[in-house]
Enzyme design. Structure first.
Site, PDB file in Angstrom:
ATOM      1  N   ASN A 290       1.042  -1.258  -0.071  1.00  0.00           N
ATOM      2  CA  ASN A 290       0.101   0.044   0.008  1.00  0.00           C
ATOM      3  C   ASN A 290       0.775   1.122  -0.028  1.00  0.00           C
ATOM      4  O   ASN A 290       1.588   1.654   1.023  1.00  0.00           O
ATOM      5  CB  ASN A 290      -0.794  -0.016   1.211  1.00  0.00           C
ATOM      6  CG  ASN A 290      -1.693   1.238   1.214  1.00  0.00           C
ATOM      7  OD1 ASN A 290      -1.857   1.842   0.410  1.00  0.00           O
ATOM      8  ND2 ASN A 290      -2.407   1.378   2.557  1.00  0.00           N
TER       9      ASN A 290
ATOM     10  N   LYS B 273       0.068   4.239  -0.495  1.00  0.00           N
ATOM     11  CA  LYS B 273      -0.578   5.484   0.046  1.00  0.00           C
ATOM     12  C   LYS B 273      -0.339   6.619  -0.828  1.00  0.00           C
ATOM     13  O   LYS B 273      -0.216   6.223  -2.097  1.00  0.00           O
ATOM     14  CB  LYS B 273      -0.351   5.761   1.461  1.00  0.00           C
ATOM     15  CG  LYS B 273      -0.438   4.678   2.356  1.00  0.00           C
ATOM     16  CD  LYS B 273      -0.201   4.715   3.870  1.00  0.00           C
ATOM     17  CE  LYS B 273      -0.188   3.535   4.641  1.00  0.00           C
ATOM     18  NZ  LYS B 273      -0.214   3.543   5.994  1.00  0.00           N
TER      19      LYS B 273
ATOM     20  N   HIS C 120      -9.820   1.602   4.618  1.00  0.00           N
ATOM     21  CA  HIS C 120      -8.547   1.814   5.491  1.00  0.00           C
ATOM     22  C   HIS C 120      -8.556   2.950   6.563  1.00  0.00           C
ATOM     23  O   HIS C 120      -9.427   3.798   6.298  1.00  0.00           O
ATOM     24  CB  HIS C 120      -7.398   2.413   4.491  1.00  0.00           C
ATOM     25  CG  HIS C 120      -6.129   2.421   4.909  1.00  0.00           C
ATOM     26  ND1 HIS C 120      -5.806   3.357   5.944  1.00  0.00           N
ATOM     27  CD2 HIS C 120      -5.125   1.281   5.102  1.00  0.00           C
ATOM     28  CE1 HIS C 120      -4.382   3.135   6.192  1.00  0.00           C
ATOM     29  NE2 HIS C 120      -3.981   1.913   5.657  1.00  0.00           N
TER      30      HIS C 120
ATOM     31  N   GLU D 278      -6.887   5.351   7.654  1.00  0.00           N
ATOM     32  CA  GLU D 278      -6.652   6.733   7.283  1.00  0.00           C
ATOM     33  C   GLU D 278      -7.827   7.205   6.337  1.00  0.00           C
ATOM     34  O   GLU D 278      -8.130   8.352   6.525  1.00  0.00           O
ATOM     35  CB  GLU D 278      -5.433   6.711   6.097  1.00  0.00           C
ATOM     36  CG  GLU D 278      -4.274   6.537   7.165  1.00  0.00           C
ATOM     37  CD  GLU D 278      -3.193   6.022   6.315  1.00  0.00           C
ATOM     38  OE1 GLU D 278      -2.744   5.760   5.198  1.00  0.00           O
ATOM     39  OE2 GLU D 278      -1.985   5.390   7.119  1.00  0.00           O
TER      40      GLU D 278
ATOM     41  N   GLU E  74      -5.896  -4.208  10.542  1.00  0.00           N
ATOM     42  CA  GLU E  74      -4.990  -3.201  10.774  1.00  0.00           C
ATOM     43  C   GLU E  74      -5.127  -2.520  12.315  1.00  0.00           C
ATOM     44  O   GLU E  74      -5.912  -1.271  12.109  1.00  0.00           O
ATOM     45  CB  GLU E  74      -4.868  -2.168   9.823  1.00  0.00           C
ATOM     46  CG  GLU E  74      -4.717  -2.847   8.556  1.00  0.00           C
ATOM     47  CD  GLU E  74      -3.766  -1.892   7.482  1.00  0.00           C
ATOM     48  OE1 GLU E  74      -2.936  -1.933   7.089  1.00  0.00           O
ATOM     49  OE2 GLU E  74      -4.497  -0.865   7.364  1.00  0.00           O
TER      50      GLU E  74
ATOM     51  N   GLY F   9       1.821   2.728  10.595  1.00  0.00           N
ATOM     52  CA  GLY F   9       2.986   3.791  10.585  1.00  0.00           C
ATOM     53  C   GLY F   9       3.829   4.199  11.862  1.00  0.00           C
ATOM     54  O   GLY F   9       4.362   5.285  11.870  1.00  0.00           O
TER      55      GLY F   9
ATOM     56  N   SER G  22       2.983  -1.584  10.456  1.00  0.00           N
ATOM     57  CA  SER G  22       4.421  -1.751  10.996  1.00  0.00           C
ATOM     58  C   SER G  22       4.965  -3.184  10.545  1.00  0.00           C
ATOM     59  O   SER G  22       5.961  -3.599  11.526  1.00  0.00           O
ATOM     60  CB  SER G  22       4.609  -1.170  12.327  1.00  0.00           C
ATOM     61  OG  SER G  22       4.320   0.111  12.352  1.00  0.00           O
TER      62      SER G  22
HETATM   63  P1  PGA Z   1       2.429   0.824   7.892  1.00  0.00           P
HETATM   64  O1  PGA Z   1       0.883   0.793   7.065  1.00  0.00           O
HETATM   65  O2  PGA Z   1       2.953  -0.484   7.431  1.00  0.00           O
HETATM   66  O3  PGA Z   1       3.154   1.879   7.328  1.00  0.00           O
HETATM   67  O4  PGA Z   1       2.298   0.636   9.148  1.00  0.00           O
HETATM   68  C1  PGA Z   1       0.224  -0.181   7.059  1.00  0.00           C
HETATM   69  C2  PGA Z   1      -0.943   0.321   6.035  1.00  0.00           C
HETATM   70  O5  PGA Z   1      -1.496   1.230   6.691  1.00  0.00           O
HETATM   71  O6  PGA Z   1      -1.519  -0.310   5.401  1.00  0.00           O
END
Ligand code: PGA
Length: 255
Positions: free
Chosen positions: A10, A12, A98, A100, A170, A176, A216
């Site tokens: 992903n 983003k 997601h 976000e 998640e 992140g 992460s």
């Molecule tokens: P990350 O993001 O691996 O940077 O924690 C995962 C995601 O949001 O799908």
């Protein structure tokens, strides 16, 4: 039942077309050298780079995902992208719900449900994201939250439709932040998600649905996560932006 592992990058809001093409070319080269049997690989570039990446990886059995879509079929929705447009350019998957999008763009469980339905109507496989915040975890509300998101997001979906959905757990506090859920924490929730699905869909979906972990994920922790029985792959953000670390995660995903 053996569920085929799946690793999703992903990206983003990262990578211009030249950057995305560089990544795709390097990834193909690297996978040719090391082999990649036994795992589904999916790239989720931003909308602007989807077609270029699709053309670049066509024939290499690397699949494409969009990061979102809008639930209406067409019309006056400035700035939105439809499911038909995504299948038109070769997307096989679409990330939906997601955290976000829930956090910054007001996505609701009802909206997520409409998006999942529209994706399925166009034969796109939804990667349906759910997860609790740190506060909810600390208040002991994790399972309640997860059950609510699963039930509302999948409301009205038939068993046949559900068999084409990929789930992604998640935990919001792990995205992140460098704070991965421990394999035990992830397994506890992912096993619960499978149990909730069983209530509505029965044994076959319970056995076959793939549940990814995201938050992460790194080359260092993928191995121990993948040992858990209910973790069938990873949705990777930060560590998917460099070919090296993404390839190491793919290798770690093969069990
Ligand atoms: P990350 O993001 O691996 O940077 O924690 C995962 C995601 O949001 O799908």
């Amino acid at each position: 039942m053996v569920r085929r592992p799946i690793v999703v990058a992903n990206w983003k809001m990262n990578k211009t077309i030249p950057e995305a093409l560089q990544f795709a070319g390097d990834l193909r080269k690297s996978l040719k050298e090391t082999g990649r049997e036994g795992v589904d690989i999916v790239l989720a570039p931003p909308f602007t780079a989807l077609k270029a990446v699709f053309d670049s990886v066509a024939g290499d059995t690397i699949d494409l995902a969009a990061q979102d879509l809008f639930w209406e079929e067409r019309g006056a929705y400035t700035g939105e992208i439809s499911a038909a447009m995504l299948s038109d350019i070769g997307c096989k998957y679409v990330i939906i719900g997601h955290s976000e999008r829930r956090q910054y763009f007001g996505e609701t469980d009802e909206g997520v449900n409409k998006k999942i339905n529209r994706a399925l109507y166009h034969n796109l496989t939804p990667i349906f994201c759910i997860g609790e915040t740190l506060r909810q975890r600390e208040e002991g509300a994790t399972f309640k939250m997860i059950r609510g998101q699963v039930e509302k997001g999948l409301d009205g979906l038939s068993e046949g439709a559900m068999s084409s959905v990929v789930m992604a757990y998640e935990p919001v506090w792990a995205i992140g932040t460098g704070k991965t859920a421990t394999p035990g924490q992830a397994e506890e929730v992912q096993g619960y998600i499978r149990a909730v699905l069983r209530e509505s869909y029965g044994r076959e979906v319970f056995d076959s649905v793939r549940i990814l972990y995201g938050g992460s994920v790194t080359p260092e922790n993928i191995g121990s996560l993948m040992k858990e029985p209910d973790i069938d792959g990873a949705l990777v953000g930060g560590a998917s932006l460099q070919v090296d670390s993404f390839v190491k995660i793919i290798k770690g995903g093969i069990i």
